[in-house]
Motif scaffolding. Structure first.
Motif, PDB file in Angstrom:
ATOM      1  N   ARG A  36       0.827  -1.213   0.000  1.00  0.00           N
ATOM      2  CA  ARG A  36       0.000   0.000   0.000  1.00  0.00           C
ATOM      3  C   ARG A  36       0.860   1.263   0.000  1.00  0.00           C
ATOM      4  O   ARG A  36       0.551   2.234  -0.690  1.00  0.00           O
ATOM      5  N   VAL A  37       1.951   1.236   0.774  1.00  0.00           N
ATOM      6  CA  VAL A  37       2.866   2.385   0.824  1.00  0.00           C
ATOM      7  C   VAL A  37       3.503   2.612  -0.547  1.00  0.00           C
ATOM      8  O   VAL A  37       3.601   3.753  -1.020  1.00  0.00           O
ATOM      9  N   LEU A  38       3.919   1.533  -1.203  1.00  0.00           N
ATOM     10  CA  LEU A  38       4.526   1.637  -2.533  1.00  0.00           C
ATOM     11  C   LEU A  38       3.509   2.141  -3.558  1.00  0.00           C
ATOM     12  O   LEU A  38       3.822   2.991  -4.405  1.00  0.00           O
ATOM     13  N   ALA A  39       2.301   1.633  -3.473  1.00  0.00           N
ATOM     14  CA  ALA A  39       1.277   1.997  -4.453  1.00  0.00           C
ATOM     15  C   ALA A  39       0.882   3.469  -4.353  1.00  0.00           C
ATOM     16  O   ALA A  39       0.608   4.124  -5.368  1.00  0.00           O
ATOM     17  N   LYS A  40       0.840   3.990  -3.132  1.00  0.00           N
ATOM     18  CA  LYS A  40       0.389   5.365  -2.939  1.00  0.00           C
ATOM     19  C   LYS A  40       1.495   6.394  -3.207  1.00  0.00           C
ATOM     20  O   LYS A  40       1.209   7.575  -3.410  1.00  0.00           O
ATOM     21  N   ALA A  41       2.751   5.968  -3.220  1.00  0.00           N
ATOM     22  CA  ALA A  41       3.863   6.905  -3.431  1.00  0.00           C
ATOM     23  C   ALA A  41       3.696   7.646  -4.753  1.00  0.00           C
ATOM     24  O   ALA A  41       3.323   7.062  -5.771  1.00  0.00           O
TER      25      ALA A  41
END
Length: 362
Positions: free
Chosen positions: A123-128
């Motif tokens: 989720r952190v990678l996707a939202k970056a």
């Protein structure tokens, strides 16, 4: 560029690849354009740097107290963007802070995050807003996540290191170490970590000791020190192998100048790989022949038998043969060193890489 919060566990003068990578990217910016927040004990609060606790084991999540403080810091300093080289937990904080953020990935951090807390890491990678990787190999580690390619940028670590050389200091250090003209000097500059392979070099030297006079200089800190000293004792190499834990960057020049060969036979494990290795560029800059592990981002810098000799994962026999060959065959060693030097010059300068980052942060 948008005013940026650099949220990191590692920053100069802490000795480490990530610390130097982040510092080199931002040091060419006007200090009013970014604010560094770190919890590294070697970095002091000064100017645009704030040292504060980022995790606290008394709370869950451990980053909650820092999160509350960061919200105030962001408001007080008109922060518009966050940059962090840590997926967990700093990337998690960026995720919840509500500002656009840029992640910088280096290898080990990705595999550990996906293995231990894959659901939040994804989720952190996707939202970056953007993801910076230090090699194409690092980019491949997240290829299976099918993230938009337009938000992934490769920014290689750069060689941006000023140093001065004083002959009298150099001679004194050689004398203190008992290095004679007929000694062959090996050098490793890296964190003391099993993956880096310093233990393999020590065992290779033990095999070669009856054939040649070798001194091995290990520069670095880490939790593998006790094991390395145990191996040194077991192999009776106290007079041949030396560990230096507190060498400042400005003094590294003396160790590179003393060396005949740079050796870093990095291993690869299921989660931990060599991201890039800025020290390979440093060694190449000093025209040292290089022996490296054939894994991770190393193969984007070095090509086996073209500008270095590469070692298969943990192969002590091959490592020993490579060391002996290059120490005995100076013509081959010089050819590799000169080609490595040319290769190092092809990488963009820190100033050029900073311009790329500035566009990403705009």
């Amino acid at each position: 560029m948008k005013k940026t919060l650099v949220l990191t566990h590692e920053y100069y003068p802490f000795k480490g690849g990530v610390a130097r990578y982040v510092y080199n990217l931002f040091k060419h910016f006007d200090k009013k354009d970014y604010l560094v927040v770190t919890d590294n004990s070697e970095v002091k609060s000064d100017g645009n740097i704030i040292n504060m606790r980022l995790t606290n084991p008394l709370f869950w999540p451990t980053w909650i107290p820092a999160f509350i403080k960061l919200r105030k810091i962001i408001k007080q300093n008109n922060i518009e963007m966050i940059f962090t080289p840590n997926i967990l937990p700093l990337g998690t904080m960026a995720f919840f802070l509500g500002l656009p953020y840029v992640l910088s990935l280096h290898g080990l951090d990705i595999n550990l995050a996906l293995k231990n807390k894959g659901w939040i890491a994804k989720r952190v990678l996707a939202k970056a807003e953007s993801i910076i990787v230090n090699t194409k190999n690092t980019a491949n580690l997240i290829a299976h996540l099918n993230l938009p390619s337009k938000k992934i940028f490769v920014i290689y670590p750069t060689l941006d290191w000023e140093h001065k050389f004083y002959e009298n200091k150099f001679v004194q250090l050689k004398q203190e170490l008992g290095i004679r003209d007929n000694d062959k000097v090996l050098l490793t500059v890296a964190r003391l970590n099993r993956r880096k392979g310093q233990d393999l070099v020590i065992r290779a030297i033990a095999r070669l000791k009856p054939k040649m006079n070798i001194k091995y200089l290990i520069v670095g800190q880490g939790d593998f020190e006790a094991e390395l000293r145990k191996i040194i004792d077991q192999t009776d190499l106290e007079g041949n192998v030396f560990i230096f834990k507190d060498v400042d960057d400005i003094d590294l020049v003396y160790y590179y100048k003393m060396a005949d060969l740079f050796v870093l036979p990095n291993r690869e494990t299921s989660v931990d790989i060599e991201g890039f290795g800025i020290v390979f560029l440093e060694a190449a800059n000093f025209k040292l022949p290089i022996i490296a592990g054939s894994s991770g981002g190393v193969t984007e810098i070095l090509t086996n038998r073209e500008n270095a000799l590469l070692v298969k994962n943990g192969d002590l026999d091959q490592l020993t043969d490579h060391i002996e060959h290059l120490l005995k065959n100076t013509v081959d060693a010089d050819k590799l060193a000169n080609k490595a030097h040319k290769r190092a010059q092809t990488f963009a300068s820190a100033d050029e890489q900073a311009k790329i980052l500035k566009n990403i942060l705009s």
